[in-house]
Design a protein around this motif. Structure first.
Motif, short mmCIF file in Angstrom:
data_model
loop_
_atom_site.label_atom_id
_atom_site.label_comp_id
_atom_site.label_asym_id
_atom_site.label_seq_id
_atom_site.Cartn_x
_atom_site.Cartn_y
_atom_site.Cartn_z
N MET A 121 0.83 -1.20 0.00
CA MET A 121 0.00 0.00 0.00
C MET A 121 0.87 1.26 0.00
O MET A 121 0.54 2.26 -0.67
CB MET A 121 -0.93 0.00 1.21
CG MET A 121 -2.00 -1.08 1.19
SD MET A 121 -3.08 -1.03 -0.29
CE MET A 121 -2.41 -2.41 -1.22
N GLN A 122 1.97 1.24 0.71
CA GLN A 122 2.85 2.41 0.74
C GLN A 122 3.55 2.61 -0.60
O GLN A 122 3.73 3.75 -1.06
CB GLN A 122 3.86 2.26 1.87
CG GLN A 122 3.20 2.31 3.25
CD GLN A 122 4.14 1.98 4.38
OE1 GLN A 122 5.20 2.60 4.52
NE2 GLN A 122 3.77 1.00 5.19
N HIS A 123 3.92 1.51 -1.25
CA HIS A 123 4.50 1.63 -2.61
C HIS A 123 3.49 2.30 -3.54
O HIS A 123 3.86 3.17 -4.36
CB HIS A 123 4.86 0.26 -3.16
CG HIS A 123 6.13 -0.32 -2.63
ND1 HIS A 123 7.26 0.44 -2.41
CD2 HIS A 123 6.47 -1.60 -2.29
CE1 HIS A 123 8.24 -0.34 -1.95
NE2 HIS A 123 7.77 -1.58 -1.88
N ILE A 124 2.23 1.90 -3.43
CA ILE A 124 1.21 2.45 -4.32
C ILE A 124 1.02 3.93 -4.06
O ILE A 124 0.89 4.74 -4.99
CB ILE A 124 -0.12 1.67 -4.18
CG1 ILE A 124 0.06 0.24 -4.73
CG2 ILE A 124 -1.24 2.38 -4.95
CD1 ILE A 124 -1.15 -0.65 -4.56
N VAL A 125 1.00 4.34 -2.79
CA VAL A 125 0.88 5.77 -2.47
C VAL A 125 2.00 6.56 -3.15
O VAL A 125 1.77 7.64 -3.72
CB VAL A 125 0.91 5.99 -0.94
CG1 VAL A 125 1.02 7.49 -0.63
CG2 VAL A 125 -0.35 5.41 -0.30
N LYS A 126 3.20 6.03 -3.13
CA LYS A 126 4.34 6.75 -3.69
C LYS A 126 4.25 6.92 -5.20
O LYS A 126 4.87 7.84 -5.76
CB LYS A 126 5.64 6.04 -3.30
CG LYS A 126 5.93 6.10 -1.81
CD LYS A 126 7.18 5.30 -1.43
CE LYS A 126 7.42 5.32 0.07
NZ LYS A 126 8.59 4.50 0.47
N THR A 127 3.46 6.06 -5.88
CA THR A 127 3.34 6.20 -7.34
C THR A 127 2.69 7.52 -7.73
O THR A 127 2.79 7.95 -8.88
CB THR A 127 2.53 5.05 -7.96
OG1 THR A 127 1.15 5.12 -7.56
CG2 THR A 127 3.11 3.69 -7.56
N ALA A 128 2.01 8.16 -6.78
CA ALA A 128 1.39 9.46 -7.08
C ALA A 128 2.42 10.53 -7.35
O ALA A 128 2.11 11.58 -7.95
CB ALA A 128 0.50 9.88 -5.90
N PHE A 129 3.67 10.30 -6.91
CA PHE A 129 4.69 11.34 -7.00
C PHE A 129 5.81 10.98 -7.98
O PHE A 129 6.83 11.67 -8.04
CB PHE A 129 5.28 11.60 -5.61
CG PHE A 129 4.24 12.04 -4.62
CD1 PHE A 129 3.81 13.36 -4.58
CD2 PHE A 129 3.68 11.12 -3.74
CE1 PHE A 129 2.84 13.76 -3.68
CE2 PHE A 129 2.70 11.52 -2.83
CZ PHE A 129 2.28 12.85 -2.80
N THR A 130 5.64 9.92 -8.75
CA THR A 130 6.69 9.51 -9.69
C THR A 130 6.25 9.60 -11.14
O THR A 130 6.92 9.09 -12.02
CB THR A 130 7.14 8.05 -9.38
OG1 THR A 130 6.01 7.18 -9.49
CG2 THR A 130 7.72 7.94 -7.99
N LYS A 131 5.13 10.26 -11.39
CA LYS A 131 4.66 10.42 -12.76
C LYS A 131 5.60 11.37 -13.53
O LYS A 131 6.21 12.26 -12.94
CB LYS A 131 3.24 10.99 -12.77
CG LYS A 131 2.16 10.03 -12.28
CD LYS A 131 0.79 10.68 -12.39
CE LYS A 131 -0.32 9.67 -12.13
NZ LYS A 131 -0.42 9.31 -10.71
N PRO A 132 5.71 11.18 -14.84
CA PRO A 132 6.48 12.12 -15.66
C PRO A 132 5.84 13.49 -15.67
O PRO A 132 4.70 13.67 -15.23
CB PRO A 132 6.48 11.48 -17.05
CG PRO A 132 5.29 10.56 -17.05
CD PRO A 132 5.14 10.08 -15.64
#
Length: 323
Positions: free
Chosen positions: A308-319
């Motif tokens: 779940m924490q990995h998924i939250v972080k995907t919000a901030f790694t978009k191009p």
């Protein structure tokens, strides 16, 4: 949305978005509740938000990032993603385009065909075309049995097998009473349903172990997906390595093909004759602790709270620009 350095998520107010008005609302509520509890138990500031009660436009003062636990129409199809883009709110997973492509199965299957990736043959049930014409197309191009399902939907809701023309006729006529606006008829492939999850973790895309399932019902339907007594699961899969490695490779191709971001689940059918064919993909796979994504992550060495924490972080790694 401009990419930023991934912040310390312990400093963020995380809104877990779920619910909505989709036919898949119950599954979305379960996803949201499980994800919110895992994040809260990890000491993170978390709020569970039902978008049927609170629209995305009202979130700016309440949360810093949206974890999307949405399923189906109006949540998984790019509409909420677009609203969050307009609001300037970071959100998890894919952008508007990949979400829409993944949700609308006929468009997704056209892309698979163009990319020379095997997918069952299909035709769309067009309400502007007579039932007789649709039956003729199926009779002359697909044969029986066939699988009927919504063009934009998941969870095997409103789906089923037609073994003959009379059954298909009844199913087509019944679609006008269902909440989905478009249906499709697909070549039925007997075999073992499988799925492959992909998750961005620590700056790289991780391909999770293949999950396969044997359903005790006629197919892996809504009932079997929600009743563990009606299915037998294997993760990692017990299928031959040639099949599972092929699925993992194809899943990565699908991820790139639709421009997915952060997380994706790709569903396959492993045919008895060795055929591996792509059924669909899910840009917002279920987040329940008992769901396929969590099961695959666990088999891949990623505990549920960490997932779940990995998924939250995907919000901030978009191009810098994600269509």
């Amino acid at each position: 949305m401009t990419p930023t350095t991934v912040p310390d998520i312990a400093t963020l107010r995380i809104g877990v978005l779920c619910g909505g008005d989709s036919p898949e609302r119950p599954g979305s509520i379960a996803s949201g509740e499980h994800a919110a509890k895992a994040l809260a138990d990890a000491g993170l500031t978390t709020e569970l938000i039902d978008i049927a009660e609170t629209p995305p436009s009202a979130l700016a003062d309440r949360i810093d990032v949206a974890l999307l636990g949405l399923h189906g129409l109006h949540g998984e199809d790019g509409k909420v993603q677009g609203a969050l883009e307009v609001a300037g709110m970071p959100y998890t997973g894919s952008g508007v385009l990949a979400s829409a492509l993944g949700m609308h199965k006929p468009t997704f299957k056209n892309l698979l065909t163009f990319a020379h990736i095997d997918t069952p043959h299909w035709t769309v049930i067009d309400p502007n075309i007579s039932t007789e014409s649709t039956l003729s197309v199926v009779r002359n191009t697909l044969g029986y049995p066939v699988f009927v399902k919504p063009s934009s939907g998941g969870g095997s809701l409103a789906a089923g097998i037609a073994h003959d023309e009379a059954t298909l006729r009844r199913m087509i006529e019944a679609t006008i009473h269902d909440p989905y606006s478009e249906y499709m008829v697909e070549e039925y492939i007997p075999g073992i349903p499988c799925t492959v999850g992909l998750i961005e973790a620590n700056g790289r895309l991780v391909t999770l172990p293949v999950h396969d399932v044997e359903s005790k019902n006629a197919f892996y339907d809504y009932e079997a997906k929600h009743n563990p007594n009606l299915r037998i699961e294997h993760c990692p899969s017990i299928l031959p390595a040639t099949a599972t490695e092929s699925m993992q490779y194809i899943a990565r191709r699908v991820f790139r093909m639709i421009g997915a971001h952060g997380v994706l689940r790709v569903d396959f059918m492993a045919g008895a004759n060795g055929r591996v064919t792509v059924l669909e993909c899910n840009t917002l796979p279920g987040l329940s602790q008992r769901g396929n994504l969590a099961t695959m992550a666990k088999a891949g060495g990623i505990p549920y709270p960490v997932l779940m924490q990995h998924i939250v972080k995907t919000a901030f790694t978009k191009p810098a620009y994600l269509p």
